[in-house]
Motif scaffolding. Structure first.
Motif, PDB file in Angstrom:
ATOM      1  N   GLN A 110      26.514 -73.988 -12.980  1.00 44.42           N
ATOM      2  CA  GLN A 110      26.491 -72.530 -12.968  1.00 44.42           C
ATOM      3  C   GLN A 110      25.545 -71.978 -11.903  1.00 44.42           C
ATOM      4  OE1 GLN A 110      26.703 -70.324 -16.734  1.00 44.42           O
ATOM      5  NE2 GLN A 110      26.506 -72.290 -17.793  1.00 44.42           N
ATOM      6  N   HIS A 111      24.467 -72.690 -11.644  1.00 41.51           N
ATOM      7  CA  HIS A 111      23.515 -72.212 -10.639  1.00 41.51           C
ATOM      8  C   HIS A 111      24.155 -72.163  -9.256  1.00 41.51           C
ATOM      9  CE1 HIS A 111      20.060 -72.153 -13.348  1.00 41.51           C
ATOM     10  NE2 HIS A 111      20.521 -73.278 -13.860  1.00 41.51           N
ATOM     11  N   SER A 112      24.876 -73.222  -8.898  1.00 37.64           N
ATOM     12  CA  SER A 112      25.544 -73.225  -7.594  1.00 37.64           C
ATOM     13  C   SER A 112      26.675 -72.203  -7.548  1.00 37.64           C
ATOM     14  CB  SER A 112      26.099 -74.619  -7.278  1.00 37.64           C
ATOM     15  OG  SER A 112      25.039 -75.538  -7.051  1.00 37.64           O
ATOM     16  N   LEU A 113      27.394 -72.044  -8.652  1.00 39.83           N
ATOM     17  CA  LEU A 113      28.453 -71.034  -8.701  1.00 39.83           C
ATOM     18  C   LEU A 113      27.889 -69.648  -8.416  1.00 39.83           C
ATOM     19  CD1 LEU A 113      30.510 -72.221 -11.822  1.00 39.83           C
ATOM     20  CD2 LEU A 113      31.444 -71.874  -9.541  1.00 39.83           C
ATOM     21  N   GLY A 114      26.778 -69.320  -9.092  1.00 44.53           N
ATOM     22  CA  GLY A 114      26.181 -68.009  -8.898  1.00 44.53           C
ATOM     23  C   GLY A 114      25.617 -67.818  -7.506  1.00 44.53           C
ATOM     24  N   ARG A 115      24.899 -68.833  -7.011  1.00 45.45           N
ATOM     25  CA  ARG A 115      24.281 -68.736  -5.683  1.00 45.45           C
ATOM     26  C   ARG A 115      25.331 -68.628  -4.582  1.00 45.45           C
ATOM     27  NH1 ARG A 115      23.576 -72.565  -2.045  1.00 45.45           N
ATOM     28  NH2 ARG A 115      23.984 -74.238  -3.566  1.00 45.45           N
ATOM     29  N   LEU A 116      26.339 -69.506  -4.649  1.00 41.38           N
ATOM     30  CA  LEU A 116      27.364 -69.512  -3.602  1.00 41.38           C
ATOM     31  C   LEU A 116      28.218 -68.246  -3.626  1.00 41.38           C
ATOM     32  CD1 LEU A 116      28.509 -73.243  -3.791  1.00 41.38           C
ATOM     33  CD2 LEU A 116      27.261 -72.139  -1.927  1.00 41.38           C
ATOM     34  N   ALA A 117      28.413 -67.669  -4.804  1.00 43.76           N
ATOM     35  CA  ALA A 117      29.193 -66.433  -4.882  1.00 43.76           C
ATOM     36  C   ALA A 117      28.538 -65.339  -4.053  1.00 43.76           C
ATOM     37  CB  ALA A 117      29.342 -65.990  -6.338  1.00 43.76           C
ATOM     38  N   VAL A 118      27.227 -65.167  -4.207  1.00 46.28           N
ATOM     39  CA  VAL A 118      26.515 -64.129  -3.462  1.00 46.28           C
ATOM     40  C   VAL A 118      26.458 -64.475  -1.979  1.00 46.28           C
ATOM     41  CG1 VAL A 118      24.303 -62.943  -3.173  1.00 46.28           C
ATOM     42  CG2 VAL A 118      25.158 -63.437  -5.475  1.00 46.28           C
ATOM     43  N   GLU A 119      26.102 -65.720  -1.667  1.00 50.39           N
ATOM     44  CA  GLU A 119      25.971 -66.109  -0.262  1.00 50.39           C
ATOM     45  C   GLU A 119      27.306 -65.984   0.481  1.00 50.39           C
ATOM     46  OE1 GLU A 119      22.299 -69.341  -0.756  1.00 50.39           O
ATOM     47  OE2 GLU A 119      24.347 -70.049  -0.389  1.00 50.39           O
ATOM     48  N   ASN A 120      28.396 -66.349  -0.171  1.00 51.48           N
ATOM     49  CA  ASN A 120      29.684 -66.341   0.525  1.00 51.48           C
ATOM     50  C   ASN A 120      30.297 -64.961   0.638  1.00 51.48           C
ATOM     51  OD1 ASN A 120      30.806 -69.186   1.314  1.00 51.48           O
ATOM     52  ND2 ASN A 120      29.696 -69.496  -0.598  1.00 51.48           N
ATOM     53  N   VAL A 121      30.072 -64.086  -0.333  1.00 55.76           N
ATOM     54  CA  VAL A 121      30.588 -62.725  -0.160  1.00 55.76           C
ATOM     55  C   VAL A 121      29.827 -62.030   0.966  1.00 55.76           C
ATOM     56  CG1 VAL A 121      29.123 -61.410  -1.768  1.00 55.76           C
ATOM     57  CG2 VAL A 121      31.502 -60.747  -1.433  1.00 55.76           C
ATOM     58  N   LEU A 122      28.568 -62.382   1.158  1.00 54.26           N
ATOM     59  CA  LEU A 122      27.808 -61.835   2.287  1.00 54.26           C
ATOM     60  C   LEU A 122      28.388 -62.327   3.618  1.00 54.26           C
ATOM     61  CD1 LEU A 122      24.107 -62.013   1.017  1.00 54.26           C
ATOM     62  CD2 LEU A 122      25.497 -59.971   1.385  1.00 54.26           C
ATOM     63  N   LYS A 123      28.831 -63.579   3.640  1.00 56.26           N
ATOM     64  CA  LYS A 123      29.466 -64.088   4.861  1.00 56.26           C
ATOM     65  C   LYS A 123      30.746 -63.323   5.175  1.00 56.26           C
ATOM     66  CE  LYS A 123      27.657 -68.820   4.482  1.00 56.26           C
ATOM     67  NZ  LYS A 123      28.010 -70.248   4.270  1.00 56.26           N
ATOM     68  N   LEU A 124      31.517 -63.021   4.132  1.00 55.61           N
ATOM     69  CA  LEU A 124      32.742 -62.259   4.340  1.00 55.61           C
ATOM     70  C   LEU A 124      32.436 -60.844   4.828  1.00 55.61           C
ATOM     71  CD1 LEU A 124      34.816 -63.308   1.187  1.00 55.61           C
ATOM     72  CD2 LEU A 124      35.232 -63.977   3.558  1.00 55.61           C
ATOM     73  N   ILE A 125      31.390 -60.240   4.260  1.00 46.52           N
ATOM     74  CA  ILE A 125      30.978 -58.904   4.695  1.00 46.52           C
ATOM     75  C   ILE A 125      30.602 -58.917   6.175  1.00 46.52           C
ATOM     76  CG2 ILE A 125      29.204 -57.115   4.416  1.00 46.52           C
ATOM     77  CD1 ILE A 125      29.157 -57.856   1.414  1.00 46.52           C
ATOM     78  N   ALA A 126      29.986 -60.032   6.608  1.00 44.97           N
ATOM     79  CA  ALA A 126      29.566 -60.156   8.003  1.00 44.97           C
ATOM     80  C   ALA A 126      30.709 -60.557   8.932  1.00 44.97           C
ATOM     81  CB  ALA A 126      28.432 -61.180   8.114  1.00 44.97           C
ATOM     82  N   GLY A 127      31.911 -60.730   8.375  1.00 42.30           N
ATOM     83  CA  GLY A 127      33.068 -61.031   9.211  1.00 42.30           C
ATOM     84  C   GLY A 127      33.377 -62.493   9.388  1.00 42.30           C
ATOM     85  N   GLU A 128      32.687 -63.374   8.653  1.00 40.59           N
ATOM     86  CA  GLU A 128      32.958 -64.803   8.774  1.00 40.59           C
ATOM     87  C   GLU A 128      34.196 -65.187   7.959  1.00 40.59           C
ATOM     88  OE1 GLU A 128      29.668 -67.387   8.186  1.00 40.59           O
ATOM     89  OE2 GLU A 128      28.215 -66.038   9.151  1.00 40.59           O
ATOM     90  N   THR A 129      34.751 -66.363   8.259  1.00 30.61           N
ATOM     91  CA  THR A 129      35.925 -66.878   7.560  1.00 30.61           C
ATOM     92  C   THR A 129      35.500 -67.997   6.616  1.00 30.61           C
ATOM     93  OG1 THR A 129      37.342 -66.371   9.455  1.00 30.61           O
ATOM     94  CG2 THR A 129      38.202 -67.920   7.825  1.00 30.61           C
ATOM     95  N   LEU A 130      36.086 -67.996   5.420  1.00 33.30           N
ATOM     96  CA  LEU A 130      35.752 -69.008   4.422  1.00 33.30           C
ATOM     97  C   LEU A 130      36.978 -69.845   4.077  1.00 33.30           C
ATOM     98  CD1 LEU A 130      33.660 -66.949   1.824  1.00 33.30           C
ATOM     99  CD2 LEU A 130      32.802 -68.391   3.659  1.00 33.30           C
ATOM    100  N   PRO A 131      36.769 -71.090   3.594  1.00 34.37           N
ATOM    101  CA  PRO A 131      37.906 -71.860   3.082  1.00 34.37           C
ATOM    102  C   PRO A 131      38.481 -71.151   1.860  1.00 34.37           C
ATOM    103  CG  PRO A 131      35.817 -72.917   2.520  1.00 34.37           C
ATOM    104  CD  PRO A 131      35.493 -71.821   3.490  1.00 34.37           C
TER     105      PRO A 131
END
Length: 409
Positions: A354-375
């Motif tokens: 759950q810790h990684s799920l929560g951390r990665l959710a925030v970190e990756n939505v920030l990447k999307l906001i910044a215009g990056e592409t995710l798998p």
């Protein structure tokens, strides 16, 4: 006369503050059962949803644990509880500023978070880690609860977008189909992440447990212990992609080991949520009785795999009613087992990260906001945690099989 600050707060928050005050003053002690949901609704003159939100906040703060059909029990009283993480959990280490952080530094980011629900068994730790990560990255989370209602989820997505959030983290309601607002997010290319679930055929980025591999790992643990007649408990498959995947892992492990499956050992249409507390209690009773009947009619069964923690609780009660010992006569394994409940009974279980799920959710939505592409999909592994509920398969004699089937001593 102006309203007091408390009277200006939402009703659920007023109720939460009052109950928290009672806990801190010792009105309720550790182990005490809080008044029933119906009693609290009458006492505070609120709806069931309002009462549930207040109790969920107490769960999140570590004051109480909720057990389906049984009620809410105090696990901490007095001063506010400290962190709920185990001693082995490491706090995130300070990192150098990334490119994403630098690009976002000029604006205060607000992320909308929509949670279906959360409980001690699953969701609470993930939510806490989301908030911890948001604070570390200096962004704000704005949360709405959908309470497993698709229409509330749709309205939450619309209202948060209208509010002006920069991105969304969504823990979707159960179901294999997605609501139209999630499809609109994809069409509009609005930054969003789905957590714990994913929808086939969409371009939504998602972060979830590799449920197939986790269930395969748990099933192999039982097979390694010599079990060949394993029962399976699950909620409605059509309501939950994660459960569908767990059953796939269960089946795959049997096929890989050349063990024949017997679907008469399966119960896959179980539910325990209800509109009222009385309805929930009745559904729990029915589940316990149904599991007990299966155990008594399948004397060769030596293990049960519960695809959810709540089902493991029902199975434990059913086995006790049937006079069957855990793990001497039947082993029991499940997904997730809250730390607060481990002292009551430590199940062998698959622990989701759950810790990684929560951390990665925030970190990756920030990447999307910044215009990056995710798998499209990020899958995390679950760990097998050994408890006291599994042991080598017993050699059931014919007499022992008759004894269980008849319920005689």
């Amino acid at each position: 006369m102006p309203d007091s600050p408390l009277s200006l707060k939402p009703r659920y928050e007023q109720m939460y503050i009052e109950l928290r005050s009672r806990l801190q003053k010792g009105v309720y002690g550790v182990g005490d059962k809080l008044p029933s949901e119906k009693e609290l609704m009458k006492q505070f003159d609120v709806s069931r949803i309002t009462s549930k939100k207040a109790l969920d906040m107490l769960v999140q703060e570590g004051y109480i644990v909720r057990q389906p059909g049984r009620g809410s029990f105090v696990i901490h009283a007095g001063d506010p509880p400290g962190e709920t993480y185990s001693a082995s959990t490491k706090a995130p280490e300070p990192q150098e500023q990334t490119g994403v952080q630098r690009r976002l530094a000029s604006k205060q980011i607000v992320i909308g978070l929509i949670m279906e629900d959360f409980s001690d068994s699953y969701g609470k730790e993930m939510l806490a880690e989301m908030e911890r990560t948001a604070q570390r990255l200096n962004v704000y989370l704005l949360m709405r609860m959908s309470f497993s209602q698709p229409d509330i989820e749709e309205n939450a997505i619309r209202s948060l977008r209208e509010y002006g959030v920069d991105g969304l983290i969504i823990y979707p309601t159960r179901g294999q189909s997605f609501n139209p607002e999630i499809l609109r997010l994809v069409i509009d290319r609005f930054p969003h992440i789905l957590v714990d679930r994913y929808f086939k055929g969409t371009e939504s980025a998602s972060i979830s447990t590799d449920n197939v591999e986790a269930a395969r790992k748990g099933t192999n643990h039982l097979l390694d212990l010599g079990h060949r007649h394993i029962g399976l408990l699950a909620s409605k498959v059509m309501d939950n992609v994660a459960i569908e995947e767990r059953i796939e892992g269960f089946v795959r492990a049997h096929a890989e080991r050349g063990v024949i499956l017997d679907r008469s050992y399966w119960l896959t249409d179980m539910t325990w949520n209800g509109e009222t507390e009385a309805e929930e209690q009745e559904r729990v009773r029915v589940n316990v009785d149904t599991i007990q009947q299966m155990v008594e009619h399948q004397p060769q069964m030596t293990a049960i795999f519960a695809m959810q923690y709540e089902l493991a609780l029902f199975a434990k009660e059913a086995l006790e009613h049937a006079g069957v010992k855990i793990p001497e006569q039947i082993s029991l394994i499940c997904f997730d087992s809250p730390q607060a409940s481990a002292a009551l009974y430590p199940f062998t279980h698959l622990q989701q990260d759950q810790h990684s799920l929560g951390r990665l959710a925030v970190e990756n939505v920030l990447k999307l906001i910044a215009g990056e592409t995710l798998p499209g999909r990020i899958s995390l592994t679950a760990d097998l945690i050994h408890g006291l509920s599994t042991a080598p398969a017993p050699a059931l004699s014919e007499a022992a099989q008759v004894k269980r089937a008849t319920g005689t001593d």
